[in-house]
Scaffold this motif. Structure first.
Motif, mmCIF file in Angstrom:
data_model
loop_
_atom_site.group_PDB
_atom_site.id
_atom_site.type_symbol
_atom_site.label_atom_id
_atom_site.label_comp_id
_atom_site.label_asym_id
_atom_site.label_seq_id
_atom_site.Cartn_x
_atom_site.Cartn_y
_atom_site.Cartn_z
ATOM 1 N N THR A 266 0.850 -1.194 0.000
ATOM 2 C CA THR A 266 0.000 0.000 0.000
ATOM 3 C C THR A 266 0.881 1.237 0.000
ATOM 4 N N ILE A 267 0.618 2.158 -0.903
ATOM 5 C CA ILE A 267 1.370 3.409 -0.935
ATOM 6 C C ILE A 267 0.498 4.522 -0.360
ATOM 7 N N PHE A 268 1.104 5.357 0.469
ATOM 8 C CA PHE A 268 0.450 6.545 1.001
ATOM 9 C C PHE A 268 1.026 7.761 0.296
ATOM 10 N N VAL A 269 0.149 8.539 -0.366
ATOM 11 C CA VAL A 269 0.561 9.748 -1.081
ATOM 12 C C VAL A 269 0.036 10.954 -0.308
ATOM 13 N N PRO A 270 0.926 11.831 0.191
ATOM 14 C CA PRO A 270 0.490 12.965 0.998
ATOM 15 C C PRO A 270 -0.142 14.077 0.166
ATOM 16 N N SER A 271 -0.670 15.069 0.862
ATOM 17 C CA SER A 271 -1.293 16.224 0.209
ATOM 18 C C SER A 271 -0.280 16.983 -0.643
ATOM 19 N N GLY A 272 -0.732 17.398 -1.824
ATOM 20 C CA GLY A 272 0.071 18.284 -2.659
ATOM 21 C C GLY A 272 1.211 17.622 -3.401
ATOM 22 N N TRP A 273 1.381 16.304 -3.248
ATOM 23 C CA TRP A 273 2.439 15.585 -3.975
ATOM 24 C C TRP A 273 1.891 15.183 -5.347
ATOM 25 N N PHE A 274 2.443 15.779 -6.401
ATOM 26 C CA PHE A 274 2.065 15.365 -7.751
ATOM 27 C C PHE A 274 2.678 13.995 -8.044
ATOM 28 N N HIS A 275 1.975 13.208 -8.836
ATOM 29 C CA HIS A 275 2.480 11.865 -9.150
ATOM 30 C C HIS A 275 1.959 11.407 -10.502
ATOM 31 N N VAL A 276 2.772 10.593 -11.158
ATOM 32 C CA VAL A 276 2.397 9.917 -12.396
ATOM 33 C C VAL A 276 2.626 8.437 -12.145
ATOM 34 N N VAL A 277 1.720 7.596 -12.659
ATOM 35 C CA VAL A 277 1.718 6.168 -12.301
ATOM 36 C C VAL A 277 1.603 5.318 -13.556
ATOM 37 N N TRP A 278 2.470 4.307 -13.653
ATOM 38 C CA TRP A 278 2.442 3.356 -14.759
ATOM 39 C C TRP A 278 2.096 1.963 -14.241
ATOM 40 N N ASN A 279 1.286 1.240 -14.985
ATOM 41 C CA ASN A 279 1.041 -0.171 -14.678
ATOM 42 C C ASN A 279 2.098 -1.013 -15.391
ATOM 43 N N VAL A 280 3.018 -1.553 -14.616
ATOM 44 C CA VAL A 280 4.115 -2.348 -15.171
ATOM 45 C C VAL A 280 3.602 -3.689 -15.668
#
Length: 421
Positions: A266-280
């Motif tokens: 499980t990943i926790f992403v905090p407020s205001g953190w931009f992210h890009v995600v790829w399905n490997v």
């Protein structure tokens, strides 16, 4: 461990300024030594003080014994670790699900892709055909995203054939004001199902919220940008949203964190953190957007900023004679309508949420006898709400007088049994 009060600041702490040991940028990994749901790593106090207040991401592994009990872990995955499409079709055959066509343009703006709905069975038929083609470029890449799987779960009228709720939120994520107050037909709890090669464009989460995401099956790769680092993708101040550019992605460990997330993590992403995600690989995951007392002041500040942008837009419109009729910069009703359309929330919906949480916490205080930790949690929520109301909401010139009256009445109430917050 005692719960610490948040510093209700509009400035988000990041890994660079909350802990000297955090440079270069890296994600902290939390592995559960205890499989007890009440063990120290699953303690909400630990997670609150270590990650939520510091607004720092983490990758949580396990707890295996707890998550093994989730119907999603038992039924959505085969013994070999693959997605169990046979079970899923039987359970969700006729449910209408949202599907997004993924382009090859990694710089695509978030929300800019074509979306449609189809039955779950039709989507799985497409998915299997796409996989059999070895993910051929001649076929579209379709990603099932933002599926509100819990809204009518177990309701035969929606085509759902299983009565079991797929999962239970882990205790570290249980303080969730957003979903606690969301309506039955619209929440912020989603399932994502995507083929290898599908991806989600660069974005920060709705309202400035936290998010958590657990892979039930498959592997994802994340690039996480601390607040402010997304500006490298913003070509001008007029650009509404930063657009990812792989040629200007930055340096791992300096500009962003790369995380490879495995099944059961499980990943926790905090407020205001931009992210890009790829399905490997082919992936099915469960995702929540949420906020609570740890980031509520930031959520309010984001809403204030969104209102300021609306006022600026109206000011630009009214400077054009052809567009001036019916618009005034100080027309609060008009501003709030546009704010709701643009941001998904306006002052009324935010204030109703805050009043709802206040009333719920006041009611819960009447029932405590020998549960001091839960009582501490409730008193902390009330203290944070009181601070938000006194120092932020009541001082806002755009807040309607009717809400100021409601807030003044709320904080004037005495807590049950002589408690204080």
């Amino acid at each position: 461990m005692s719960l610490l009060l948040p510093i209700c600041s509009y400035e988000l702490p990041t890994l660079n300024n909350c802990d000297e040991t955090s440079s270069p940028l890296e994600i902290q990994r939390v592995e559960f030594e205890s499989e007890d749901v009440h063990g120290p790593e699953l303690c909400p106090h630990f997670f609150w003080n270590t990650f939520l207040l510091k607004n720092r991401p983490c990758l949580v592994k396990g707890p295996a014994r707890v998550m093994k009990e989730w119907p999603a872990m038992r039924n959505w995955v085969t013994s070999s670790g693959e997605i169990n499409f046979e079970y899923l079709i039987d359970a969700y055959r006729d449910v209408q699900v949202p599907v997004t066509e993924i382009t090859k343009d990694i710089s695509m703006e978030y929300g800019g892709m074509n979306c449609t709905t189809m039955s779950f069975q039709n989507y799985v038929q497409y998915f299997l055909k796409y996989r059999e083609s070895d993910y051929s470029a001649s076929m579209p890449c379709l990603y099932l995203k933002d599926w509100h799987i819990l809204v009518n779960h177990g309701n035969d009228e929606t085509g759902t054939r299983t009565p079991e709720k797929p999962y239970e939120t882990l205790p570290i994520f249980a303080s969730d004001w957003l979903n606690e107050t969301s309506s039955k037909d619209d929440d912020y709890r989603f399932v994502y199902l995507g083929p290898k090669g599908s991806w989600t464009p660069l974005h920060a989460d709705v309202y400035g919220s936290f998010s958590w995401s657990v892979n039930i099956a498959g592997q994802k790769k994340w690039h996480l940008y601390p607040p402010g680092n997304e500006r490298r993708f913003q070509m001008s101040n007029r650009q509404s949203h930063p657009q990812y550019n792989s040629e200007n992605a930055g340096i791992e460990g300096q500009d962003f964190i790369e995380v490879v997330q495995q099944a059961g993590e499980t990943i926790f992403v905090p407020s205001g953190w931009f992210h890009v995600v790829w399905n490997v690989s082919d992936v099915i995951s469960i995702n929540h957007n949420w906020f609570n007392g740890a980031n509520i002041c930031y959520i309010w500040h984001q809403l204030q900023n969104a209102l300021a942008e609306v006022k600026q837009e109206i000011a630009e419109w009214t400077s054009l004679k052809d567009c001036a009729e019916g618009f005034e910069i100080n027309d609060q009703k008009q501003c709030q309508l546009i704010l709701k359309a643009n941001h998904g929330m306006n002052y009324s919906s935010f204030c109703d949420l805050i009043l709802n949480i206040w009333e719920k916490r006041m009611d819960r205080l009447k029932d405590f006898d020998d549960r001091p930790e839960e009582e501490e949690r409730v008193l902390l929520d009330l203290a944070i709400l009181r601070h938000l109301i006194n120092h932020h909401l009541l001082n806002d010139v755009d807040l309607a007088s009717e809400y100021k009256q409601k807030f003044n009445f709320a904080i004037s109430q005495q807590l049950p049994r002589g408690r204080c917050c």
